[in-house]
Design an enzyme around this catalytic site. Structure first.
Site, PDB file in Angstrom:
ATOM      1  CG  ASP A   1      62.528 -65.214 -18.715  1.00 33.04           C
ATOM      2  OD1 ASP A   1      62.087 -65.731 -19.545  1.00 33.04           O
ATOM      3  OD2 ASP A   1      63.131 -65.913 -17.544  1.00 33.04           O
TER       4      ASP A   1
ATOM      5  CD  GLU B   1      60.354 -62.137 -20.235  1.00 26.91           C
ATOM      6  OE1 GLU B   1      58.922 -62.768 -19.545  1.00 26.91           O
ATOM      7  OE2 GLU B   1      61.427 -62.276 -19.487  1.00 26.91           O
TER       8      GLU B   1
END
Lengths: 649, 649
Positions: free
Chosen positions: B376, B405
């Site tokens: 993330d 990401e």
């Protein structure tokens, strides 16, 4: 490992910093890099540079451009080597300040923010000497003053505060990009020089006589008057007698044929000797001195190859390749053999002594006063040798120029420039159309080549009678000359042959002269003047008077509606001198068309009536429209060379 | 210093060799370089490579191309790191042999030439072990045989002789270009993977219940049947209770609201704990094992950030930034504050322990059986940290995948891939026209990115309801899915939301879902099947059966006469599998047009009747002409996915 900023894709950087870039005093270096950090914190970046004589780096803050590109530039002033590097860092003070302004505008409570700012200011102050630190500490104290909240906010929002944040960055955990990047700043003549090539043996007053250095002295006033500042001779050494070449490159020279000056060395000496018929070392030195008084440098031809009777062959047989039958290996391009030339074997076991000897040759002529070397076929000697030799010589004689005479493949020519050659011959000689010429100039000036490859444009050489000049009339000579002299700040010509428009090719169908001066002595009427003489004189004068023509890097092409007409504008940094050339490629017929007037480029308003003066004819024009009509008659001038007067406000 | 060959401009070479390039077993590495020497001697060049487990280099001779470019390629077979370097040298044996042939043709006497050749052969023989050396020595003896001049010449001109000259180069004074260039060969799934993202808490059978890992087990058959092989969950850790976000990202969550899984850590534990309502560590491990039996890897969400009640904050206050008022610094984008998230301070004095702890988190989950990490916001943590952490983890667990990401600026995304991420989210989500898509795929596959940046195409994520899908009908969902699945060998979807075609945007006007699953528990009817369910199932099956769709690097666009129709052909190296997609960008109306049949590209003769089978519909077409008519009805299929049968001779 706490540094969070990435710096990469730095330009200029030649082969990861293996090679230096080149400038002369007063030129600028433009640096760009991709610089970014993780997250959303504000970053800053600085370009640092220093002259080798200084210990301290000068720091310039870089500007951010789209797509994480950062840029800055600096001007070099002193000859020698400059170093440059880049630093990037997360700037918490700046980041806080930007957030402070946004939060204030959003109406948030700023009390804690002021305290955070004060802390960053105090942390930053620690990075600076007292005078600067005091400024930051004073700001910190104001921000901390709990009794003066409104004033504290006013302070933090003031332009003076912003300026301090900019001037005194909070530089910590910085990423340093230092690949030992270097700029070599050399002699001004590396960028602006005007070459005249003659065979001194062809300068005797009496036909049939061998010319001498003293004869050349007589020509200096003429050469100076025509505006040349480099006078270049083919090799001046004793010419080999063994396997000497005769007229038109025949293999059996008669007893009185002089041979090619590039077949160097005989019983009379080698690369440190002078061909006796040209004069003595004293004569040569005297000529160099005399020429200097005319503002002319004598360029020396450095041709590291030997005639079969060169003294090296007996003194250093291990510098050459020998065949199993005991004969020496001549230069060859199978099945052809060049029996007047023996190449040096740089793979010799004794390569160290060979390198040292060749270096000593260059230094020998430097000591005699030579500062400009035109290097013959450098691409047939190892790149590493040149890199070493040029650096060694320029340690002792920084104001020297090495011109690479390599007409070969693009990457080989580029590599020679990378390893240190200060100027390079080019493909100009074979660029014949407007499209070819624009593309070539764009490649030379808008790609990485610009950083290290300095073009020297020659319309002809003793080896090359370009196809376009074969059997051509004066208009073709005028055109090719004018293009060379206005497109490139360095140009030269194999002079009498060009000025007197020799145009008869050798019968072998190659781009060679019939009765080439390489193999015979010529006699010229040096008092003769023609249309080209006048044009060369005029154009060289214009080059001297207009700084815009003294660099090659400032060319801007503008549009024309006629493919025979090429328009290019050159100006110096402050646009105090603007020269605009419009050249016709048609040497037979008049060409006319509309030319885009580059007002936007020059920062001139649209409704201004532009005054342009043709520096060749003296004619004055006033141009108002965006596109202007032009007509060129090749029987008169191949180009307009216009001085643009930028209107004063 | 006797080496005379220059090697430069080597590709691939990422940041001067700072970063490795990426492959999976069976992929090729294509190497090019500028290679040249001084003079006119023949040069040779070789690519050398070795797997880290081997000491010996494998040598492949490079081929010469125009403009001094040399090229070679090698195929990687084993996982791990390969090293590669280049050597170049003047090859005197080859140079002599070429000259020999020319001189012979010119009718010159060859006696001395034969002796020279024999000498080079004997010199060369010294470079090789006996068996090879003997071949060369036998040739030398034949060339030296003065009683058999004709046979000697015949020998030197024989194909066997040429082959020996090629096979056993006279390599001496070679230039070695060795910048520690590396290829990391990883898990096959790095290049070919099909991702399905769900919130496990939304998998309960009963509405209103909190789903568990056991509930997820129930879904495995469905997920397998649809053809997915990676099942990815948002963070599975305890969710922070302090400042927990409510439905639709509101700041005041009610007592029963579940919060965002990305707000990690509470009194129940942090990055090594599991949210109690999902199950136990044993349940998680069991799920991983069970999934494996379905050919599915469970992907883990690595989100290195903390909720305000994460245990780290008390245990390691020095890993966070604190404000002067004693409060912790939340994540912010001034003037906005994200009070459910506290970022880690990588500039902490204690950064070493922080790095070690984070690494231990990754290893902890590796030990639990996780092999795929979706990371993330990696761009908000330092690049150097990722470079270190991924390398450290992959030392112990080479078959792991880290998916970056990062939806941010191009150079930041590229840098994350350079430092080691195995896959990356992309801009696919926002490429809406044929032109945009062709340009983007060309950038991804035809530039240096191809060497280190592996795209993973997602039409949606829990954070992104792309503009094109907002309030859109099934045709738009079908189109975006089909493009993702056929353009990129790695693709994924935030699955129930996509399959069930959620299309209602948040009222804030951003590309966000209304009632986002990030902030609430959903209940889905997992028995529901629709047109998209069938299409996904079919296309994933086609991907599994066709190697051409299992890589992203083999895309070739071909021309169409309709800007709504995009045509792309993909095939494996030996062209045994050719898939040709023709996609329509129009989700409303039928589109038809002529499509170029890429016979030349596929090496198929012009007069062949090409048999193509639509893998989605089973229809068979026979196409003869150079351009072929195609019609696509968005209400049926957004594309033809054609299997091309290459006719057998």
């Amino acid at each position: 490992m706490r540094n969070r900023v990435i710096i990469e894709n730095v330009h200029p950087e030649i082969n990861s910093g293996q090679f230096f870039i080149k400038r002369i005093p007063g030129e600028k270096v433009f640096i760009t890099a991709d610089i970014f950090g993780d997250g959303h914190d504000h970053i800053r970046a600085a370009l640092l540079y220093r002259h080798e004589s200084q210990k301290r780096w000068t720091e310039i803050f870089m500007d951010e451009h789209p797509n994480d590109v950062w840029a800055a530039s600096f001007q070099v002033e002193k000859k020698g080597v400059y170093h440059y590097k880049i630093e990037g860092w997360i700037d918490h003070l700046l980041h806080w300040h930007d957030g402070f302004k946004k939060k204030y505008e959003a109406g948030q409570g700023m009390k804690v923010e002021l305290q955070i700012g004060a802390k960053y200011l105090r942390d930053t102050a620690r990075l600076y000497p007292k005078a600067k630190a005091d400024i930051l500490i004073q700001f910190a104290e104001k921000l901390e003053d709990e009794n003066a909240y409104e004033q504290a906010i006013e302070t933090a929002l003031s332009p003076r505060f912003s300026q301090a944040v900019y001037d005194f960055p909070m530089k910590q955990f910085q990423t340093v990009y230092d690949k030992n990047l270097q700029v070599r700043v050399g002699w001004e003549k590396e960028l602006f020089s005007t070459w005249y090539e003659i065979f001194p043996r062809s300068t005797a007053e009496e036909p049939g006589q061998h010319g001498t250095f003293k004869d050349v002295e007589r020509l200096l006033p003429r050469i100076q008057a025509m505006g040349f500042d480099v006078l270049y001779f083919p090799p001046i050494h004793p010419i080999g007698k063994l396997n000497r070449k005769g007229k038109n490159n025949t293999v059996d020279a008669g007893p009185n044929e002089p041979g090619s000056p590039w077949a160097i060395g005989s019983s009379e000496g080698g690369h440190k000797a002078i061909h006796p018929e040209l004069g003595t070392m004293e004569d040569y030195k005297a000529l160099i001195k005399k020429a200097k008084t005319y503002g002319i440098d004598i360029a020396f031809d450095l041709a590291f190859q030997c005639a079969p009777d060169h003294p090296y062959i007996k003194e250093h047989p291990d510098w050459f390749l020998w065949r199993p039958d005991g004969t020496i290996a001549y230069a060859e391009n199978p099945p052809k053999k060049y029996q007047d030339i023996v190449p040096l074997n740089f793979e010799s076991e004794d390569w160290k002594n060979l390198w040292e000897e060749l270096k000593s040759v260059i230094l020998y002529w430097c000591e005699a006063g030579v500062r400009i070397f035109r290097v013959d076929n450098p691409h047939t000697k190892p790149f590493r040798f040149w890199e070493w030799a040029i650096a060694e010589v320029q340690k002792e004689y920084p104001d020297t120029i090495f011109l690479s005479e390599a007409f070969t493949r693009p990457k080989v020519m580029a590599e020679l420039a990378k390893v240190g050659f200060n100027q390079s011959y080019t493909y100009f000689t074979w660029r014949n159309t407007k499209k070819e010429m624009e593309e070539y100039l764009t490649e030379l000036t808008q790609t990485e080549l610009r950083e290290y490859f300095r073009p020297n444009f020659w319309p002809n050489t003793p080896d090359i009678l370009a196809y376009e000049l074969m059997n051509a009339g004066p208009n073709a000579f005028a055109k090719r000359f004018l293009l060379a002299a206005t497109l490139s700040s360095n140009y030269g010509m194999y002079a009498p042959s060009y000025e007197f428009m020799e145009n008869t090719p050798h019968t072998n169908g190659k781009e060679e002269y019939l009765n080439s001066e390489k193999y015979e002595i010529r006699h010229y009427d040096w008092n003769h003047r023609n249309r080209l003489t006048e044009m060369i004189t005029k154009v060289n004068q214009v080059r001297k008077e207009n700084p815009a023509l003294q660099t090659t890097w400032n060319i801007h092409f503008t549009r024309t509606d006629n493919d025979h007409l090429m328009s290019y504008v050159k100006y110096n940094d402050d646009k105090s001198n603007i020269v605009w050339c419009i050249a016709s490629f048609d040497v037979e017929y008049k060409q006319s068309g509309f030319i885009e007037v580059p007002k936007a480029l020059l920062g001139i308003e649209r409704n201004v009536n532009l005054k342009v003066t043709d520096l060749l004819t003296g004619e004055v024009f006033h141009w108002f429209n965006e596109w202007n009509y032009v007509e060129l008659n090749p029987d008169k001038y191949p180009a307009h060379v216009l001085l643009v007067e930028k209107p004063q406000r």
